[in-house]
Design a protein around this motif. Structure first.
Motif, PDB file in Angstrom:
ATOM      1  N   VAL A 114       0.848  -1.186   0.000  1.00 29.43           N
ATOM      2  CA  VAL A 114       0.000   0.000   0.000  1.00 29.43           C
ATOM      3  C   VAL A 114       0.885   1.237   0.000  1.00 29.43           C
ATOM      4  N   ARG A 115       0.586   2.159  -0.931  1.00 30.03           N
ATOM      5  CA  ARG A 115       1.353   3.400  -1.021  1.00 30.03           C
ATOM      6  C   ARG A 115       0.466   4.562  -0.605  1.00 30.03           C
ATOM      7  N   TYR A 116       1.062   5.536   0.035  1.00 26.28           N
ATOM      8  CA  TYR A 116       0.357   6.725   0.467  1.00 26.28           C
ATOM      9  C   TYR A 116       0.836   7.908  -0.354  1.00 26.28           C
ATOM     10  N   LYS A 117      -0.099   8.812  -0.648  1.00 27.58           N
ATOM     11  CA  LYS A 117       0.242  10.028  -1.356  1.00 27.58           C
ATOM     12  C   LYS A 117      -0.305  11.191  -0.552  1.00 27.58           C
ATOM     13  N   HIS A 118       0.526  12.176  -0.320  1.00 28.99           N
ATOM     14  CA  HIS A 118       0.119  13.355   0.434  1.00 28.99           C
ATOM     15  C   HIS A 118      -0.698  14.267  -0.479  1.00 28.99           C
ATOM     16  N   LEU A 119      -1.862  14.683   0.010  1.00 32.59           N
ATOM     17  CA  LEU A 119      -2.732  15.568  -0.754  1.00 32.59           C
ATOM     18  C   LEU A 119      -2.975  16.818   0.084  1.00 32.59           C
ATOM     19  N   SER A 120      -2.712  17.981  -0.497  1.00 34.67           N
ATOM     20  CA  SER A 120      -2.867  19.229   0.244  1.00 34.67           C
ATOM     21  C   SER A 120      -3.430  20.308  -0.680  1.00 34.67           C
ATOM     22  N   ILE A 121      -3.472  21.513  -0.178  1.00 36.46           N
ATOM     23  CA  ILE A 121      -3.962  22.644  -0.969  1.00 36.46           C
ATOM     24  C   ILE A 121      -3.127  22.800  -2.243  1.00 36.46           C
ATOM     25  N   GLU A 122      -1.844  22.548  -2.146  1.00 33.70           N
ATOM     26  CA  GLU A 122      -0.958  22.674  -3.309  1.00 33.70           C
ATOM     27  C   GLU A 122      -1.353  21.706  -4.438  1.00 33.70           C
ATOM     28  N   GLN A 123      -1.945  20.574  -4.093  1.00 33.03           N
ATOM     29  CA  GLN A 123      -2.390  19.607  -5.094  1.00 33.03           C
ATOM     30  C   GLN A 123      -3.871  19.801  -5.467  1.00 33.03           C
ATOM     31  N   GLY A 124      -4.502  20.857  -4.952  1.00 30.51           N
ATOM     32  CA  GLY A 124      -5.866  21.172  -5.356  1.00 30.51           C
ATOM     33  C   GLY A 124      -6.947  20.958  -4.319  1.00 30.51           C
ATOM     34  N   LEU A 125      -6.589  20.453  -3.148  1.00 29.00           N
ATOM     35  CA  LEU A 125      -7.578  20.284  -2.085  1.00 29.00           C
ATOM     36  C   LEU A 125      -8.080  21.669  -1.676  1.00 29.00           C
ATOM     37  N   SER A 126      -9.398  21.820  -1.492  1.00 33.57           N
ATOM     38  CA  SER A 126      -9.970  23.148  -1.248  1.00 33.57           C
ATOM     39  C   SER A 126      -9.586  23.749   0.094  1.00 33.57           C
ATOM     40  N   GLN A 127      -9.287  22.913   1.059  1.00 33.39           N
ATOM     41  CA  GLN A 127      -8.955  23.376   2.403  1.00 33.39           C
ATOM     42  C   GLN A 127      -8.186  22.277   3.095  1.00 33.39           C
ATOM     43  N   SER A 128      -7.316  22.629   4.027  1.00 37.02           N
ATOM     44  CA  SER A 128      -6.410  21.625   4.591  1.00 37.02           C
ATOM     45  C   SER A 128      -7.008  20.781   5.712  1.00 37.02           C
ATOM     46  N   THR A 129      -8.147  21.178   6.289  1.00 31.82           N
ATOM     47  CA  THR A 129      -8.753  20.392   7.350  1.00 31.82           C
ATOM     48  C   THR A 129      -9.841  19.510   6.756  1.00 31.82           C
ATOM     49  N   VAL A 130      -9.640  18.204   6.844  1.00 26.62           N
ATOM     50  CA  VAL A 130     -10.590  17.238   6.278  1.00 26.62           C
ATOM     51  C   VAL A 130     -11.394  16.626   7.419  1.00 26.62           C
ATOM     52  N   PHE A 131     -12.717  16.731   7.324  1.00 27.20           N
ATOM     53  CA  PHE A 131     -13.604  16.185   8.346  1.00 27.20           C
ATOM     54  C   PHE A 131     -14.174  14.836   7.950  1.00 27.20           C
ATOM     55  N   ALA A 132     -14.204  14.543   6.671  1.00 26.88           N
ATOM     56  CA  ALA A 132     -14.781  13.285   6.203  1.00 26.88           C
ATOM     57  C   ALA A 132     -14.015  12.820   4.975  1.00 26.88           C
ATOM     58  N   SER A 133     -13.859  11.501   4.852  1.00 27.75           N
ATOM     59  CA  SER A 133     -13.235  10.944   3.655  1.00 27.75           C
ATOM     60  C   SER A 133     -13.916   9.633   3.310  1.00 27.75           C
ATOM     61  N   LEU A 134     -13.881   9.318   2.021  1.00 28.28           N
ATOM     62  CA  LEU A 134     -14.564   8.116   1.538  1.00 28.28           C
ATOM     63  C   LEU A 134     -13.964   7.725   0.196  1.00 28.28           C
ATOM     64  N   GLN A 135     -13.750   6.441  -0.012  1.00 33.62           N
ATOM     65  CA  GLN A 135     -13.413   5.946  -1.344  1.00 33.62           C
ATOM     66  C   GLN A 135     -14.659   5.270  -1.884  1.00 33.62           C
ATOM     67  N   ASP A 136     -15.138   5.741  -3.041  1.00 38.31           N
ATOM     68  CA  ASP A 136     -16.374   5.186  -3.590  1.00 38.31           C
ATOM     69  C   ASP A 136     -16.115   3.940  -4.421  1.00 38.31           C
ATOM     70  N   ARG A 137     -17.183   3.342  -4.904  1.00 33.52           N
ATOM     71  CA  ARG A 137     -17.074   2.090  -5.659  1.00 33.52           C
ATOM     72  C   ARG A 137     -16.366   2.250  -7.003  1.00 33.52           C
ATOM     73  N   GLU A 138     -16.234   3.481  -7.478  1.00 34.63           N
ATOM     74  CA  GLU A 138     -15.513   3.739  -8.729  1.00 34.63           C
ATOM     75  C   GLU A 138     -14.035   4.019  -8.483  1.00 34.63           C
ATOM     76  N   GLY A 139     -13.643   4.114  -7.214  1.00 35.17           N
ATOM     77  CA  GLY A 139     -12.246   4.345  -6.864  1.00 35.17           C
ATOM     78  C   GLY A 139     -11.909   5.791  -6.553  1.00 35.17           C
ATOM     79  N   TYR A 140     -12.842   6.716  -6.759  1.00 37.16           N
ATOM     80  CA  TYR A 140     -12.581   8.108  -6.424  1.00 37.16           C
ATOM     81  C   TYR A 140     -12.473   8.275  -4.916  1.00 37.16           C
ATOM     82  N   MET A 141     -11.634   9.197  -4.502  1.00 39.41           N
ATOM     83  CA  MET A 141     -11.535   9.581  -3.097  1.00 39.41           C
ATOM     84  C   MET A 141     -12.301  10.883  -2.925  1.00 39.41           C
TER      85      MET A 141
END
Length: 184
Positions: free
Chosen positions: A34-61
């Motif tokens: 398993v590989r991890y990738k750091h995702l932040s505002i610099e990569q397009g995340l709208s805000q740095s505090t994440v309250f919820a996360s989910l991987q859907d059945r299509e593979g999107y995060m």
């Protein structure tokens, strides 16, 4: 005494939602590949505090932040935000919880806008109004948790208002709140 009843009621509501969730909250040992990738505002995340996360059945995060809902495809983020005077946009930018139901619909709980379902084909949202109960009207639209039971119904833990069940067939809510006059 009122504060203690409120705290106990909230704890019971959260436990009920967790029981219906059916997923383990305990850490599990991950495979070594398993590989991890750091995702932040610099990569397009709208805000740095994440309250919820989910991987859907299509593979999107999917990530819920204080500044919108983010869909990450492994390369870039698409951000969904509330737009003034647009009832098909996200009802509130502060996303508190996410649920992909058994039909593949993405349910979004927000801090002040209640619940919405994303239509992935159009990128629009259908807002699901929370119940009103006359003098006992829900005092807030802060949805803290969403889960689905085996009958397909959606359960929402709403801050200071207890737990509500959305019957997907009748499209109606039933509220389950602590009755402090009952003595326990």
């Amino acid at each position: 005494m009122g504060t203690q009843c409120y705290c106990v009621s909230l704890l019971v509501a959260v436990c009920l939602v967790a029981m219906f969730n059916g997923t383990s909250t305990c850490a599990q040992k991950l495979p070594p590949d398993v590989r991890y990738k750091h995702l932040s505002i610099e990569q397009g995340l709208s805000q740095s505090t994440v309250f919820a996360s989910l991987q859907d059945r299509e593979g999107y995060m999917w990530f819920g932040t204080e500044d919108g809902l983010n869909r990450y495809d492994g390369y870039q983020c698409r951000v969904y935000r509330r737009r003034d005077h647009d009832s098909l946009s996200l009802p509130d930018n502060y996303v508190t919880c996410l649920l992909e139901d058994s039909q593949g619909f993405l349910w979004v709980g927000t801090y002040s806008g209640g619940v919405a379902i994303l239509d992935r084909s159009t990128g629009t949202f259908k807002r699901i109004a929370l119940p009103e109960w006359g003098y006992q009207r829900i005092r807030t639209n802060a949805v803290m948790s969403l889960t689905q039971d085996t009958g397909g119904n959606i359960w929402a833990a709403v801050w200071s208002s207890g737990v509500s069940r959305f019957d997907v067939r009748s499209r109606t809510w039933t509220q389950f709140a602590h009755d402090s006059s009952a003595g326990s």
